[in-house]
Design an enzyme around this catalytic site. Structure first.
Site, PDB file in Angstrom:
ATOM      1  N   LYS A  22       0.756  -1.232  -0.052  1.00 47.43           N
ATOM      2  CA  LYS A  22      -0.011  -0.080  -0.004  1.00 47.43           C
ATOM      3  C   LYS A  22       0.834   1.079  -0.015  1.00 47.43           C
ATOM      4  O   LYS A  22       0.771   2.361  -0.855  1.00 47.43           O
ATOM      5  CB  LYS A  22      -0.914  -0.022   1.091  1.00 47.43           C
ATOM      6  CG  LYS A  22      -1.633   1.294   1.594  1.00 47.43           C
ATOM      7  CD  LYS A  22      -2.461   1.303   2.566  1.00 47.43           C
ATOM      8  CE  LYS A  22      -1.745   1.828   3.895  1.00 47.43           C
ATOM      9  NZ  LYS A  22      -1.736   3.069   4.214  1.00 47.43           N
ATOM     10  N   ASN A  23       2.132   1.174   0.889  1.00 47.85           N
ATOM     11  CA  ASN A  23       2.697   2.416   1.024  1.00 47.85           C
ATOM     12  C   ASN A  23       3.454   3.017  -0.029  1.00 47.85           C
ATOM     13  O   ASN A  23       4.225   4.003  -0.169  1.00 47.85           O
ATOM     14  CB  ASN A  23       3.538   2.508   2.392  1.00 47.85           C
ATOM     15  CG  ASN A  23       2.465   2.587   3.513  1.00 47.85           C
ATOM     16  OD1 ASN A  23       1.290   2.953   3.289  1.00 47.85           O
ATOM     17  ND2 ASN A  23       2.991   2.416   4.751  1.00 47.85           N
ATOM     18  N   ARG A  93      -4.792  10.651   4.996  1.00 44.34           N
ATOM     19  CA  ARG A  93      -3.760  11.802   4.869  1.00 44.34           C
ATOM     20  C   ARG A  93      -2.752  11.785   3.727  1.00 44.34           C
ATOM     21  O   ARG A  93      -2.124  12.804   3.452  1.00 44.34           O
ATOM     22  CB  ARG A  93      -3.089  11.694   6.300  1.00 44.34           C
ATOM     23  CG  ARG A  93      -4.055  11.678   7.204  1.00 44.34           C
ATOM     24  CD  ARG A  93      -3.277  11.390   8.520  1.00 44.34           C
ATOM     25  NE  ARG A  93      -2.138  12.249   8.739  1.00 44.34           N
ATOM     26  CZ  ARG A  93      -2.163  13.403   9.183  1.00 44.34           C
ATOM     27  NH1 ARG A  93      -3.191  14.215   9.552  1.00 44.34           N
ATOM     28  NH2 ARG A  93      -0.882  14.330   9.108  1.00 44.34           N
ATOM     29  N   CYS A 117      -4.917  19.524  12.079  1.00 45.22           N
ATOM     30  CA  CYS A 117      -3.391  19.796  12.235  1.00 45.22           C
ATOM     31  C   CYS A 117      -3.104  21.173  11.805  1.00 45.22           C
ATOM     32  O   CYS A 117      -3.920  21.578  10.904  1.00 45.22           O
ATOM     33  CB  CYS A 117      -2.479  18.872  11.469  1.00 45.22           C
ATOM     34  SG  CYS A 117      -2.653  18.998   9.669  1.00 45.22           S
ATOM     35  N   ARG A 122       3.202  19.680  13.759  1.00 46.78           N
ATOM     36  CA  ARG A 122       3.707  18.228  13.605  1.00 46.78           C
ATOM     37  C   ARG A 122       3.585  17.783  11.957  1.00 46.78           C
ATOM     38  O   ARG A 122       4.521  17.619  11.304  1.00 46.78           O
ATOM     39  CB  ARG A 122       3.195  17.286  14.484  1.00 46.78           C
ATOM     40  CG  ARG A 122       3.491  15.987  14.526  1.00 46.78           C
ATOM     41  CD  ARG A 122       2.909  15.033  15.077  1.00 46.78           C
ATOM     42  NE  ARG A 122       1.941  14.354  13.895  1.00 46.78           N
ATOM     43  CZ  ARG A 122       1.057  13.207  14.301  1.00 46.78           C
ATOM     44  NH1 ARG A 122       0.540  13.080  15.799  1.00 46.78           N
ATOM     45  NH2 ARG A 122       0.405  12.962  13.386  1.00 46.78           N
ATOM     46  N   ASP A 306       4.701   0.048  11.844  1.00 46.48           N
ATOM     47  CA  ASP A 306       3.571  -0.525  11.705  1.00 46.48           C
ATOM     48  C   ASP A 306       3.375  -2.045  11.949  1.00 46.48           C
ATOM     49  O   ASP A 306       2.288  -2.598  11.582  1.00 46.48           O
ATOM     50  CB  ASP A 306       3.435  -0.259  10.024  1.00 46.48           C
ATOM     51  CG  ASP A 306       3.065   0.957   9.716  1.00 46.48           C
ATOM     52  OD1 ASP A 306       2.563   1.847  10.394  1.00 46.48           O
ATOM     53  OD2 ASP A 306       3.008   1.371   8.370  1.00 46.48           O
ATOM     54  N   ARG A 398      -8.925  -0.301   4.604  1.00 47.14           N
ATOM     55  CA  ARG A 398      -7.951   0.908   3.889  1.00 47.14           C
ATOM     56  C   ARG A 398      -6.775   0.031   3.632  1.00 47.14           C
ATOM     57  O   ARG A 398      -5.988   0.316   2.517  1.00 47.14           O
ATOM     58  CB  ARG A 398      -7.771   1.682   4.943  1.00 47.14           C
ATOM     59  CG  ARG A 398      -8.865   2.691   5.243  1.00 47.14           C
ATOM     60  CD  ARG A 398      -8.224   3.882   6.287  1.00 47.14           C
ATOM     61  NE  ARG A 398      -7.086   4.313   5.405  1.00 47.14           N
ATOM     62  CZ  ARG A 398      -6.093   4.599   6.659  1.00 47.14           C
ATOM     63  NH1 ARG A 398      -6.479   4.674   7.742  1.00 47.14           N
ATOM     64  NH2 ARG A 398      -4.898   5.293   5.987  1.00 47.14           N
TER      65      ARG A 398
HETATM   66  C1  UD1 Z   1       4.077   6.624   6.658  1.00 50.44           C
HETATM   67  C2  UD1 Z   1       3.196   5.301   6.309  1.00 50.44           C
HETATM   68  C3  UD1 Z   1       2.828   4.870   7.760  1.00 50.44           C
HETATM   69  C4  UD1 Z   1       3.917   4.611   8.685  1.00 50.44           C
HETATM   70  C5  UD1 Z   1       4.921   5.855   8.859  1.00 50.44           C
HETATM   71  C6  UD1 Z   1       5.860   5.692   9.675  1.00 50.44           C
HETATM   72  C7  UD1 Z   1       2.385   6.109   4.102  1.00 50.44           C
HETATM   73  C8  UD1 Z   1       1.200   6.250   3.533  1.00 50.44           C
HETATM   74  N1  UD1 Z   1       2.251   5.832   5.676  1.00 50.44           N
HETATM   75  O1  UD1 Z   1       3.308   7.458   7.224  1.00 50.44           O
HETATM   76  O2  UD1 Z   1       1.983   3.544   7.372  1.00 50.44           O
HETATM   77  O3  UD1 Z   1       3.294   4.219  10.091  1.00 50.44           O
HETATM   78  O4  UD1 Z   1       5.170   6.225   7.685  1.00 50.44           O
HETATM   79  O5  UD1 Z   1       6.746   4.389   9.260  1.00 50.44           O
HETATM   80  O6  UD1 Z   1       3.594   5.629   3.630  1.00 50.44           O
HETATM   81  N2  UD1 Z   1       6.572  14.106  11.024  1.00 50.44           N
HETATM   82  C9  UD1 Z   1       6.783  15.776  11.396  1.00 50.44           C
HETATM   83  N3  UD1 Z   1       6.413  16.579  10.207  1.00 50.44           N
HETATM   84  C10 UD1 Z   1       6.105  16.213   9.225  1.00 50.44           C
HETATM   85  C11 UD1 Z   1       5.925  14.849   8.647  1.00 50.44           C
HETATM   86  C12 UD1 Z   1       6.216  13.969   9.808  1.00 50.44           C
HETATM   87  O7  UD1 Z   1       7.121  15.843  12.204  1.00 50.44           O
HETATM   88  O8  UD1 Z   1       6.027  17.311   8.198  1.00 50.44           O
HETATM   89  C13 UD1 Z   1       6.702  13.251  12.083  1.00 50.44           C
HETATM   90  C14 UD1 Z   1       5.319  12.540  12.526  1.00 50.44           C
HETATM   91  O9  UD1 Z   1       4.621  13.083  13.213  1.00 50.44           O
HETATM   92  C15 UD1 Z   1       5.975  11.296  12.952  1.00 50.44           C
HETATM   93  C16 UD1 Z   1       7.085  10.937  12.154  1.00 50.44           C
HETATM   94  O10 UD1 Z   1       7.463  12.267  11.529  1.00 50.44           O
HETATM   95  O11 UD1 Z   1       6.148  11.315  14.466  1.00 50.44           O
HETATM   96  C17 UD1 Z   1       7.164   9.946  11.209  1.00 50.44           C
HETATM   97  O12 UD1 Z   1       5.999  10.432  10.288  1.00 50.44           O
HETATM   98  P1  UD1 Z   1       5.732  10.034   8.661  1.00 50.44           P
HETATM   99  O13 UD1 Z   1       7.285   8.948   8.305  1.00 50.44           O
HETATM  100  O14 UD1 Z   1       5.859  11.263   8.088  1.00 50.44           O
HETATM  101  O15 UD1 Z   1       4.776   9.144   8.439  1.00 50.44           O
HETATM  102  P2  UD1 Z   1       3.818   9.128   7.659  1.00 50.44           P
HETATM  103  O16 UD1 Z   1       4.607   9.410   6.235  1.00 50.44           O
HETATM  104  O17 UD1 Z   1       2.560   9.916   7.594  1.00 50.44           O
END
Ligand code: UD1
Length: 421
Positions: A22-23, A93, A117, A122, A306, A398
């Protein structure tokens, strides 16, 4: 809303075919926006998040054709809007991932802020700050991020946190920028690598793939490409964890073991016997007691967040004490209160969940809260005595393709009930 009813305890046996990741599928579908030439993608999982992504693309003008082998062809020659509306973003998201491609190709993107948000805090600050560094003008208006740029310029972008979608969005923005972009502290997840390989097959110039520094030399234009999505390492891990909690032997096929090193090591520590072949992993837990394993979640190649909920269920049934520490997300122990209702002994202290294994779990009605938490409740239900009803399976759909069919084929007593039943 659908619910899954499981009669336990179950013994599983056999092979389960793992779907595409999926990702990886989501960003690669979005990346096709970068070219006016069509691209063809294979091994796309049949999931609600994929359907949402296709809806989002179709709403912008993408023409989508699915062939008899379920390959998806996407033609982005006629994109008439550059907007990801709230209705779609609020359910997924990852919709934010259209921002990089739209801005790079059309110089404009309007993406609803993911619910709850604020900009600068964050969730998407890395995406936004990075695009600003590449010269984009970005503001927030009526809940939408509005980004504009004549042509993005290459930049050095040190990211303050390792973010998967942040790295992907900036990589997609940078491929058509003028000059070279360096993404520092980039995520190395196999899904990020898969996207980078796809972009390179479109004609992008990305190097450092799989390391924490990505160097992207911008090009004038990209072509279409043909690509197969990598296997879903989290889905594979989930079925292997199901074998572990039920004392069973299960083979996951069509997998990439090299993407699962940290998880496989933890399965071994938990007492499982593993047989690893090129694209297959067999986990045997028959007559082997589960051992507790301490886990700390972290970016790839370390243990993935995950898979945390699934290992918590294993620990809940392992003799002894274990600590699972979640370092990526707050609030990712929502499954714990449901597991307590099934008789687990778990205490949450800040970002740690401490388990004292119990002999057995007892079936109960439980509520699915997020994607991976939901999967963990199914695992608990498979292992538990009696009936478990997992409500709100919306979340599972999902991210897991045909989950009850796949478990059913492995011999589980699991059925889906819809509202009318
Ligand atoms: C992706 C995966 C999700 C997985 C996660 C961590 C997808 C669609 N989803 O989510 O399944 O659980 O990676 O491996 O690929 N953060 C910030 N600022 C930002 C972005 C992120 O502070 O602009 C922080 C987040 O709050 C979190 C950390 O970075 O604490 C990691 O999040 P992130 O890797 O961005 O998760 P996703 O990409 O949303």
């Amino acid at each position: 809303m659908d619910r899954l009813v499981i009669q336990g305890p179950n013994r599983l046996e056999g092979e389960v075919r793992i779907s595409g990741a999926k990702n990886a599928a989501l960003p690669i579908l979005m990346a096709t926006l970068l070219s006016e030439e069509p691209s063809r993608l294979g091994n796309i999982p049949h999931l609600r998040d994929v359907t949402t992504t296709l809806q989002l693309l179709a709403s912008m003008g993408t023409r989508i054709v699915v062939d008899e082998k379920l390959n998806i062809e996407l033609d982005n020659s006629d994109i008439h809007t550059r907007e990801a509306p709230y209705e779609l973003v609020k359910t997924m998201r990852a919709s934010i991932l259209v921002m990089g491609p739209l801005l790079a190709r059309f110089g404009e993107a309007r993406v609803s802020l993911p619910g709850g948000c604020a900009i600068g805090s964050r969730p998407v600050d890395v995406h936004i700050d990075g695009m600003k560094k590449m010269g984009a003008d970005i503001r927030v208006e009526r809940g939408y991020i509005i980004a504009r740029a004549e042509r993005l310029r290459g930049a050095r972008i040190p990211m303050h946190v390792v973010t998967v979608t942040g790295t992907e969005n900036l990589m997609m923005a940078a491929v058509l920028a003028e000059g070279t972009t360096v993404l520092e502290n980039a995520a190395c997840e196999p899904e990020v690598q898969d996207l980078a390989h796809f972009l390179n097959s479109m004609g992008a110039k990305i190097s450092g793939i799989g390391t924490s520094t990505l160097v992207i030399e911008g090009v004038e234009r990209l072509s279409g490409a043909v690509h197969d999505i990598i296997p879903d390492r989290i889905e594979a891990g989930t079925y292997l964890a199901a074998a572990a909690v039920t004392g069973s032997r299960v083979t996951a096929t069509h997998v990439e073991p090299a993407h699962m090193t940290a998880v496989l090591e933890k399965f071994r520590q938990a007492g499982a016997e593993l047989e690893i072949e090129r694209n297959r992993i067999t986990l045997d837990m028959r007559d082997r007691p589960l051992k507790p394993v301490d886990i700390v979640t972290a970016p790839y190649p370390l243990f993935p967040t995950d898979m945390q909920a699934q290992f918590l269920v294993m620990n809940a049934l392992a003799k002894g004490r274990a600590v699972v520490e979640e370092t990526l997300f707050e609030n990712r122990f929502m499954h714990v209160s449901e597991l307590l209702r099934m008789g687990a002994d778990i205490t949450v202290q800040g970002n740690k969940a401490i388990t004292n294994g119990v002999e057995r779990l007892i079936g109960a009605p439980v509520m699915a809260t997020d994607l991976r938490a939901s999967a963990s409740l199914i695992l608990a239900g498979l292992a538990a005595e009696g009936e478990t009803v997992v409500n709100r399976v919306y979340h599972i759909d999902r991210g897991y393709e045909c989950i009850e069919e796949k478990f059913h084929k492995l011999g589980a007593d699991i059925v889906r009930l819809t509202d009318s039943q």
